[in-house]
Scaffold this motif. Structure first.
Motif, PDB file in Angstrom:
ATOM      1  N   THR A 101      -6.903   6.122   5.410  1.00 41.85           N
ATOM      2  CA  THR A 101      -7.081   4.686   5.608  1.00 41.85           C
ATOM      3  C   THR A 101      -5.846   3.967   5.107  1.00 41.85           C
ATOM      4  O   THR A 101      -5.086   4.489   4.275  1.00 41.85           O
ATOM      5  CB  THR A 101      -8.308   4.156   4.837  1.00 41.85           C
ATOM      6  N   GLY A 102      -5.621   2.748   5.627  1.00 46.46           N
ATOM      7  CA  GLY A 102      -4.520   1.934   5.130  1.00 46.46           C
ATOM      8  C   GLY A 102      -3.172   2.410   5.614  1.00 46.46           C
ATOM      9  O   GLY A 102      -3.044   3.122   6.624  1.00 46.46           O
ATOM     10  N   GLY A 103      -2.139   2.027   4.869  1.00 44.87           N
ATOM     11  CA  GLY A 103      -0.773   2.313   5.282  1.00 44.87           C
ATOM     12  C   GLY A 103      -0.163   3.478   4.538  1.00 44.87           C
ATOM     13  O   GLY A 103      -0.791   4.536   4.362  1.00 44.87           O
ATOM     14  N   ALA A 104       1.077   3.309   4.067  1.00 50.44           N
ATOM     15  CA  ALA A 104       1.829   4.391   3.434  1.00 50.44           C
ATOM     16  C   ALA A 104       1.210   4.780   2.090  1.00 50.44           C
ATOM     17  O   ALA A 104       0.614   3.962   1.389  1.00 50.44           O
ATOM     18  CB  ALA A 104       3.274   3.972   3.247  1.00 50.44           C
ATOM     19  N   LYS A 105       1.387   6.060   1.736  1.00 52.90           N
ATOM     20  CA  LYS A 105       0.897   6.588   0.472  1.00 52.90           C
ATOM     21  C   LYS A 105       2.025   7.320  -0.259  1.00 52.90           C
ATOM     22  O   LYS A 105       2.933   7.851   0.381  1.00 52.90           O
ATOM     23  CB  LYS A 105      -0.269   7.573   0.667  1.00 52.90           C
ATOM     24  N   PRO A 143       0.633   9.166  11.598  1.00 51.20           N
ATOM     25  CA  PRO A 143       1.314   7.895  11.798  1.00 51.20           C
ATOM     26  C   PRO A 143       0.367   6.726  11.982  1.00 51.20           C
ATOM     27  O   PRO A 143       0.732   5.582  11.740  1.00 51.20           O
ATOM     28  CB  PRO A 143       2.158   8.145  13.063  1.00 51.20           C
ATOM     29  N   GLU A 144      -0.878   6.987  12.414  1.00 53.26           N
ATOM     30  CA  GLU A 144      -1.820   5.885  12.602  1.00 53.26           C
ATOM     31  C   GLU A 144      -2.363   5.370  11.271  1.00 53.26           C
ATOM     32  O   GLU A 144      -2.835   4.241  11.185  1.00 53.26           O
ATOM     33  CB  GLU A 144      -2.973   6.338  13.493  1.00 53.26           C
ATOM     34  N   THR A 145      -2.346   6.173  10.234  1.00 55.39           N
ATOM     35  CA  THR A 145      -2.852   5.738   8.933  1.00 55.39           C
ATOM     36  C   THR A 145      -1.749   5.683   7.887  1.00 55.39           C
ATOM     37  O   THR A 145      -2.032   5.527   6.707  1.00 55.39           O
ATOM     38  CB  THR A 145      -3.972   6.673   8.447  1.00 55.39           C
ATOM     39  N   GLY A 146      -0.511   5.793   8.302  1.00 51.74           N
ATOM     40  CA  GLY A 146       0.597   5.647   7.375  1.00 51.74           C
ATOM     41  C   GLY A 146       1.134   6.967   6.875  1.00 51.74           C
ATOM     42  O   GLY A 146       0.411   7.964   6.776  1.00 51.74           O
ATOM     43  N   PRO A 147       2.411   7.004   6.538  1.00 55.40           N
ATOM     44  CA  PRO A 147       3.041   8.233   6.051  1.00 55.40           C
ATOM     45  C   PRO A 147       2.619   8.572   4.627  1.00 55.40           C
ATOM     46  O   PRO A 147       2.165   7.715   3.879  1.00 55.40           O
ATOM     47  CB  PRO A 147       4.537   7.891   6.112  1.00 55.40           C
ATOM     48  N   VAL A 148       2.787   9.830   4.263  1.00 55.15           N
ATOM     49  CA  VAL A 148       2.508  10.315   2.915  1.00 55.15           C
ATOM     50  C   VAL A 148       3.812  10.810   2.304  1.00 55.15           C
ATOM     51  O   VAL A 148       4.502  11.647   2.890  1.00 55.15           O
ATOM     52  CB  VAL A 148       1.471  11.458   2.935  1.00 55.15           C
ATOM     53  N   HIS A 149       4.158  10.294   1.129  1.00 56.36           N
ATOM     54  CA  HIS A 149       5.359  10.715   0.410  1.00 56.36           C
ATOM     55  C   HIS A 149       4.918  11.460  -0.844  1.00 56.36           C
ATOM     56  O   HIS A 149       4.148  10.930  -1.648  1.00 56.36           O
ATOM     57  CB  HIS A 149       6.207   9.513  -0.005  1.00 56.36           C
ATOM     58  N   ILE A 150       5.393  12.675  -1.019  1.00 56.44           N
ATOM     59  CA  ILE A 150       5.080  13.443  -2.224  1.00 56.44           C
ATOM     60  C   ILE A 150       6.352  13.564  -3.058  1.00 56.44           C
ATOM     61  O   ILE A 150       7.378  14.046  -2.575  1.00 56.44           O
ATOM     62  CB  ILE A 150       4.521  14.828  -1.872  1.00 56.44           C
ATOM     63  N   VAL A 151       6.271  13.107  -4.312  1.00 52.84           N
ATOM     64  CA  VAL A 151       7.463  12.995  -5.152  1.00 52.84           C
ATOM     65  C   VAL A 151       7.258  13.770  -6.451  1.00 52.84           C
ATOM     66  O   VAL A 151       6.522  13.332  -7.341  1.00 52.84           O
ATOM     67  CB  VAL A 151       7.780  11.523  -5.475  1.00 52.84           C
TER      68      VAL A 151
END
Length: 403
Positions: A101-105, A143-151
């Motif tokens: 859900t929502g945008g980028a994470k 892409p429909e629910t936002g990208p995921v960035h793992i840092v």
């Protein structure tokens, strides 16, 4: 380096619990307060929760109001704030609503946690560097629910580095932290929280096995400052800010608060063509304000801000050696109007910590170096350049006159 403004948000029972031990989440507030939280979410750049909250509550962390989302888009912002979670282990369920859900994470984790997350297929891991890249790490996800960035942050989680990365890489200026209690406790104990928004609900939990808001440990000294209290249906919102200066050479949110006041005091100075307009505040280690002053205060045409503030404090006050002086301009190292410059006045008062916004330019004294005088005597000097513009504003006429 600048950090985001960190706002801790929580609702608790009268006996300090976040939840009970039942199978369903305990709703501590009602519709009006949920709408207030939605408004706060819409105002920030990112929302952060810990892995425990993800597992226990399975939150979506959305801005629910279409009008507020539309206003964000109209202002050139993403429809939803960046959603952030923190997990040392990387043991996160890829089916959780957080991801879908929502945008980028963004997920901040350890090196080992990143390897575990890679195996879940959530996203490739991207290690931050000491000089963050100008764009966020390469994402994955739907892409429909936002990208995921793992840092990954290294072998252990580092809150200071995490906040720097959020600020510098993702452009987060305001961060809302919604729990859980462990996250709130860690940020407060490390003096990284700028504000606490606490909602008090009129009920008791009374179960020692239930989660509490704050855990044991060492917190900042002194009392927090109450900046707002408001009844919302049958709950009460209380907003607090920390007051205690930071330890040694590290700046904390309370330092920024007091330096902001010093810059505001500089605006009270009678204009002068031959001297700077400066504000100063002296604050004890427990966050108690001891005195404040500004240049040319009380009609004295040669009074300096630090001088005016220190003159209001008993020289025998035992709190002075642990105090911090906040000055909008670097304390002077040389002056013609009085025998002792402000750097010497500060040292003679026993103060060994100074926070300033602006190094003194060569307008009146060449190669002024009050910070050097202080440091040579063993004082800690912290410069927060993000306040330089505010410190210079009351002195613009001097810069104009030089051109």
């Amino acid at each position: 380096m600048p950090l985001p403004y960190v706002l801790l948000s929580a609702a608790v029972s009268l006996d300090g619990y976040l939840d009970d031990t039942g199978p369903d989440r305990l709703l501590l507030s009602g519709p009006a307060d949920f709408d207030r939280v939605d408004e706060v979410r819409a105002s920030v750049d990112a929302i952060l929760v810990g892995a425990g909250t993800l597992r226990a509550d399975n939150p979506r962390l959305l801005v629910n109001s279409p009008e507020r989302r539309a206003a964000r888009i109209a202002a050139g912002r993403p429809e939803y704030p960046l959603k952030v979670t923190v997990s040392a282990s990387g043991e996160l369920d890829p089916r959780a609503r957080f991801w879908h859900t929502g945008g980028a994470k963004a997920v901040y984790t350890t090196d080992a946690g990143a390897e575990r997350l890679r195996r879940t297929g959530l996203a490739p891991a991207t290690a931050p560097t000491d000089q963050p890249p100008p764009t966020p790490p390469a994402p994955s996800g739907d892409p429909e629910t936002g990208p995921v960035h793992i840092v990954p942050l290294g072998p252990e989680l580092d809150w200071h580095r995490l906040l720097e990365h959020l600020h510098d890489v993702f452009g987060v200026r305001r961060l809302m932290v919604e729990g859980g209690g462990t996250i709130h406790t860690q940020l407060l104990q490390r003096q990284l929280a700028d504000e606490v928004q606490l909602v008090l609900a009129p009920l008791f939990v009374g179960d020692p096995a239930a989660p509490r808001l704050f855990g044991p440990g060492a917190y900042q000294r002194g009392r927090l400052r109450l900046v707002e209290t408001r009844a919302i249906e049958d709950v009460v919102l209380m907003r607090y800010e920390p007051t205690a200066p930071g330890p040694g050479g590290r700046a904390v949110p309370a330092d920024r608060h007091w330096l902001r006041i010093a810059c505001e005091l500089a605006r009270l100075c009678p204009p002068s063509a031959t001297a700077f307009s400066v504000g100063a505040v002296v604050v004890a280690a427990d966050g108690t304000e001891l005195a404040r002053g500004h240049s040319r205060e009380a009609g004295d045409p040669v009074a300096h801000a630090e001088e005016a503030a220190l003159a209001k404090i008993d020289p025998a006050d035992p709190r002075l050696p642990g105090a911090t002086v906040y000055s909008s301009l670097e304390p002077c190292a040389r002056r013609a109007s009085r025998p002792r410059p402000c750097a010497r006045l500060i040292l003679d008062a026993g103060v060994r910590r100074v926070v300033t916004a602006w190094r003194e330019p060569d307008t009146f004294v060449e190669a002024a170096d009050g910070a050097g005088v202080l440091a040579d005597a063993g004082a800690e000097v912290i410069v927060l350049p993000e306040f330089e513009a505010a410190a210079r504003e009351p002195n613009r006429h001097l810069e104009t006159g030089r051109r």
